[in-house]
Scaffold this motif. Structure first.
Motif, short mmCIF file in Angstrom:
data_model
loop_
_atom_site.label_atom_id
_atom_site.label_comp_id
_atom_site.label_asym_id
_atom_site.label_seq_id
_atom_site.Cartn_x
_atom_site.Cartn_y
_atom_site.Cartn_z
N ILE A 167 58.51 -14.30 115.79
CA ILE A 167 57.89 -14.45 116.35
C ILE A 167 56.78 -14.06 116.05
O ILE A 167 55.65 -14.57 115.84
CB ILE A 167 58.21 -14.75 117.98
N TYR B 159 51.26 -27.57 118.54
CA TYR B 159 52.43 -28.34 118.17
C TYR B 159 52.21 -29.44 117.23
O TYR B 159 53.08 -29.52 115.92
CB TYR B 159 53.53 -28.87 119.07
N LEU C 275 54.15 -21.26 115.03
CA LEU C 275 54.67 -21.41 116.52
C LEU C 275 55.48 -22.33 116.56
O LEU C 275 56.20 -22.12 117.14
CB LEU C 275 53.71 -20.12 117.71
N LEU D 256 57.58 -23.22 114.48
CA LEU D 256 59.36 -22.74 114.61
C LEU D 256 59.74 -23.00 116.43
O LEU D 256 61.16 -22.94 115.94
CB LEU D 256 58.86 -20.71 115.03
N GLY D 257 58.74 -23.80 117.17
CA GLY D 257 59.26 -24.53 118.53
C GLY D 257 60.01 -25.06 118.42
O GLY D 257 61.32 -25.96 118.58
N THR E 224 60.10 -18.70 121.79
CA THR E 224 58.70 -19.89 122.19
C THR E 224 58.45 -19.92 123.60
O THR E 224 57.38 -20.22 123.41
CB THR E 224 58.87 -20.83 120.43
N THR E 225 58.98 -20.81 124.08
CA THR E 225 58.40 -20.93 125.03
C THR E 225 58.44 -19.67 126.24
O THR E 225 57.25 -19.50 127.17
CB THR E 225 59.47 -21.24 126.02
#
Length: 328
Positions: free
Chosen positions: A105, A269, A280, A283-284, A299-300
């Motif tokens: 992260i 996203y 990020l 990555l999520g 990530t959440t």
């Protein structure tokens, strides 16, 4: 209630909200079936399917009772130990430990901020300048253009606008980003240049909604008596706008926080998927594809923390800008 007491109460609420969000995120991810287990149990490329499935379950602590997993996880998270990746960054099947989630992260967040922060600042500055002018001159061409741009910007999907930007950059300028640097640095401007295009796309999307909001909020205050008094004293249009924006600071601050949260939750996203940015959001999405539970939760939580911290900062600003907020 004093300002200190008000802020203490809001801080306690922020902490409670943080643990509530973490609990909900853990419950959603932990109770859903892991498709990787089904793939391993049916894959002809795995020699001992039962052993492979058991290795994954042990690596992800799936054999432990749910409440024990939750208690262990919540303590580790509180101690800033977010676990290790078990997806493509780790090795759940082979039993190898992946890199710490916090490291992944920490590498992804600066990449996302490289285009999110300029977009948020630029969009808010554009909205304040153009939106307040449109409210000051409601019958001007600028005011009509603000309405048209607002409806158009809100109606065009973000992914479609990003694809158009990529196509235009390739056709008109012969530039198409093959890959974005995985690290960014203010001391190395070359690492920031590729992020200008996604920042411009995000600025356009954010400014579309903010323009209409600033115009509507400013137009409300332009009809107040204090504006008439300021005009009667011979103040310039710029000074009148400054007085109006000062009174509209609280609702506009709420807008900024809301847009920042919505950007992280949705638009990051989309943009990182279209532009293939290693931030990020990417990555999520990778964590979701791999059913990498520690990384999904990590990530959440970053998104949740930003939202909660933003709301707490908003409360602090309320108490500073308007002392009456601490009395509510």
């Amino acid at each position: 209630m004093s300002r200190l007491g008000f802020l203490g109460r809001r801080f306690a609420f922020a902490v409670a909200s943080t643990y509530a969000v973490m609990t909900v995120a853990f419950a959603v991810v932990a109770t859903m079936p892991d498709p990787n287990l089904g793939w391993l149990s049916q894959s002809p490329n795995v020699e001992d399917q039962a052993e492979a499935v058991n290795a994954v379950r042990e690596a992800k602590n799936l054999n432990d009772p749910l409440h024990e997993r939750y208690l262990s996880w919540i303590v580790d998270v509180t101690m800033l130990d977010w676990g290790r990746s078990t997806g493509q960054f780790g090795g759940a099947v082979s039993g190898r430990a992946g890199p710490p989630v916090t490291d992944l992260i920490a590498d992804a967040v600066p990449v996302t901020l490289a285009y999110v922060l300029p977009a948020v600042v630029a969009s808010f500055a554009i909205a304040l300048a153009v939106g307040s002018y449109a409210a000051l001159k409601p019958h001007s061409r600028v005011a009509k253009a603000v309405s048209a741009v607002g409806y158009l910007g809100l109606g065009i999907p973000n992914f479609f606008l990003a694809e158009l930007a990529l196509l235009a950059a390739a056709e008109w300028y012969g530039w198409l980003p093959v890959g974005f640097p995985s690290t960014v640095s203010l001391t190395q401007p070359d690492t920031l240049i590729p992020y200008l295009l996604p920042a411009a796309v995000l600025t356009t999307t954010l400014a579309a909604g903010q323009l209409r909001y600033v115009r509507a909020e400013s137009a409300h205050y332009f009809g107040e008596e204090f504006v008439t008094l300021v005009r009667a004293k011979g103040a310039s249009n710029l000074r009148v706008v400054r007085h109006v924006l000062r009174n509209a600071a609280l609702p506009l601050l709420s807008l900024l926080v809301a847009d920042l949260v919505s950007t992280l939750v949705v638009q990051v996203y989309v943009i990182e998927f279209v532009f293939n940015i290693p931030g990020l959001g990417d990555l999520g999405l990778q964590a979701i594809r791999d059913r990498d539970m520690p990384l999904i939760l990590g990530t959440t939580m970053v998104v949740a923390y930003v939202g909660i911290a933003g709301n707490f900062a908003q409360d602090v600003a309320y108490a500073w800008l308007d002392p009456r907020a601490a009395e509510e």
